[in-house]
Design a protein around this motif. Sequence first.
Motif, PDB file in Angstrom:
ATOM      1  N   TYR A 211      -0.521   3.225   5.608  1.00 29.99           N
ATOM      2  CA  TYR A 211      -1.190   2.927   4.880  1.00 29.99           C
ATOM      3  C   TYR A 211      -1.506   1.696   3.251  1.00 29.99           C
ATOM      4  CZ  TYR A 211      -3.899   7.450   5.576  1.00 29.99           C
ATOM      5  OH  TYR A 211      -4.205   8.496   6.144  1.00 29.99           O
ATOM      6  N   VAL A 212      -0.242   1.170   3.407  1.00 27.83           N
ATOM      7  CA  VAL A 212       0.209  -0.182   2.452  1.00 27.83           C
ATOM      8  C   VAL A 212      -0.760  -1.308   3.263  1.00 27.83           C
ATOM      9  CG1 VAL A 212       1.657  -1.361   1.721  1.00 27.83           C
ATOM     10  CG2 VAL A 212       1.849   0.905   1.490  1.00 27.83           C
TER      11      VAL A 212
ATOM     12  N   HIS B  46      -2.917  -0.984   4.870  1.00 22.24           N
ATOM     13  CA  HIS B  46      -4.574  -0.801   4.954  1.00 22.24           C
ATOM     14  C   HIS B  46      -5.192  -1.052   3.345  1.00 22.24           C
ATOM     15  CE1 HIS B  46      -8.156   1.815   6.118  1.00 22.24           C
ATOM     16  NE2 HIS B  46      -8.344   1.244   4.658  1.00 22.24           N
ATOM     17  N   LEU B  47      -4.513  -0.698   2.792  1.00 21.98           N
ATOM     18  CA  LEU B  47      -5.215  -0.640   1.538  1.00 21.98           C
ATOM     19  C   LEU B  47      -4.988  -2.472   0.971  1.00 21.98           C
ATOM     20  CD1 LEU B  47      -3.289   1.907  -0.674  1.00 21.98           C
ATOM     21  CD2 LEU B  47      -5.318   1.632   0.004  1.00 21.98           C
ATOM     22  N   LYS B  48      -3.477  -2.914   1.109  1.00 23.25           N
ATOM     23  CA  LYS B  48      -3.657  -5.004   1.480  1.00 23.25           C
ATOM     24  C   LYS B  48      -4.687  -5.377   2.052  1.00 23.25           C
ATOM     25  CE  LYS B  48      -2.296  -8.439  -0.104  1.00 23.25           C
ATOM     26  NZ  LYS B  48      -2.178  -9.241  -1.719  1.00 23.25           N
ATOM     27  N   CYS B  49      -5.474  -4.685   3.313  1.00 21.94           N
ATOM     28  CA  CYS B  49      -6.398  -5.271   3.992  1.00 21.94           C
ATOM     29  C   CYS B  49      -7.204  -4.657   2.889  1.00 21.94           C
ATOM     30  CB  CYS B  49      -6.679  -4.063   5.353  1.00 21.94           C
ATOM     31  SG  CYS B  49      -6.450  -5.451   6.864  1.00 21.94           S
ATOM     32  N   HIS B  50      -7.036  -4.011   2.005  1.00 17.61           N
ATOM     33  CA  HIS B  50      -9.403  -3.323   1.338  1.00 17.61           C
ATOM     34  C   HIS B  50      -8.830  -4.245   0.234  1.00 17.61           C
ATOM     35  CE1 HIS B  50     -11.447  -0.672   0.016  1.00 17.61           C
ATOM     36  NE2 HIS B  50     -11.282  -1.227  -1.783  1.00 17.61           N
ATOM     37  N   GLN B  51      -7.928  -5.193  -0.046  1.00 19.49           N
ATOM     38  CA  GLN B  51      -7.977  -5.169  -1.183  1.00 19.49           C
ATOM     39  C   GLN B  51      -8.238  -7.268  -0.751  1.00 19.49           C
ATOM     40  OE1 GLN B  51      -3.574  -6.899  -2.332  1.00 19.49           O
ATOM     41  NE2 GLN B  51      -4.180  -7.736  -4.643  1.00 19.49           N
ATOM     42  N   ILE B  52      -7.449  -8.035   0.503  1.00 20.35           N
ATOM     43  CA  ILE B  52      -8.401  -9.079   0.930  1.00 20.35           C
ATOM     44  C   ILE B  52      -9.281  -8.743   0.954  1.00 20.35           C
ATOM     45  CG2 ILE B  52      -7.726 -10.293   2.727  1.00 20.35           C
ATOM     46  CD1 ILE B  52      -4.601  -9.728   3.035  1.00 20.35           C
ATOM     47  N   PHE B  53     -10.171  -8.104   2.167  1.00 21.15           N
ATOM     48  CA  PHE B  53     -11.226  -7.503   1.906  1.00 21.15           C
ATOM     49  C   PHE B  53     -12.161  -7.851   0.735  1.00 21.15           C
ATOM     50  CE2 PHE B  53     -15.275  -4.240   1.451  1.00 21.15           C
ATOM     51  CZ  PHE B  53     -16.111  -4.446   2.943  1.00 21.15           C
ATOM     52  N   LYS B  54     -12.315  -6.979  -0.393  1.00 20.97           N
ATOM     53  CA  LYS B  54     -12.966  -7.204  -1.109  1.00 20.97           C
ATOM     54  C   LYS B  54     -12.731  -8.850  -1.880  1.00 20.97           C
ATOM     55  CE  LYS B  54     -13.851  -3.671  -2.962  1.00 20.97           C
ATOM     56  NZ  LYS B  54     -15.718  -2.891  -3.565  1.00 20.97           N
TER      57      LYS B  54
END
Length: 185
Positions: A103-104, A106-114
Amino acid sequence: MDLYNYLKALHLIFVITWFAGLFYIVRLFVYHAEAVDKPEPEQGILINQYKLMSRRLWNIITWPSAILASVFAFWMLFFTPMGKAWLAMPWMHIKLGFVFLLYVYHLKCHQIFKQLQRDQIKYSASFFRLWNEGATLLLFAIVFIVILKSTLSWIFGVLGLFGLAILLMIGIKAYKRYREKHPNA
């Protein structure tokens, strides 16, 4: 027992699609970072396409898969007798620790995605290639823990995981050298 098996099947399906999304999103990050070095109009066309592909992958496949995998996991663990028994086992605690790390990640990937959606490129393509191996290591760790459970010697398991990480890094460096020698490959 039938309900448990249906839940387990659905959980596995969404874990697989979640990992597929994580693997592919980081590949799109690599391509996005490489597109910055292209001349216009190629750069603009590629970046717009990667942003669209990333948005669709992330919002239609990856996030829903992560949520559904978690829903079915919680349902299995907290609302079935088998799951409650597994929660008492040490291997499950270790597995859940690795899921927390997932999950950590995944959330870092979300940050990069944004960031990439806002045209903020803070990392190189080489970083993203290395970052992509994080999901691979987590996948290996989680699958081996679930399959081998308490029969796994944790010392050998950790050493094996480090060995895999080293092999992945060697492979990435070899691929980087190959691409430098063969830029059109």
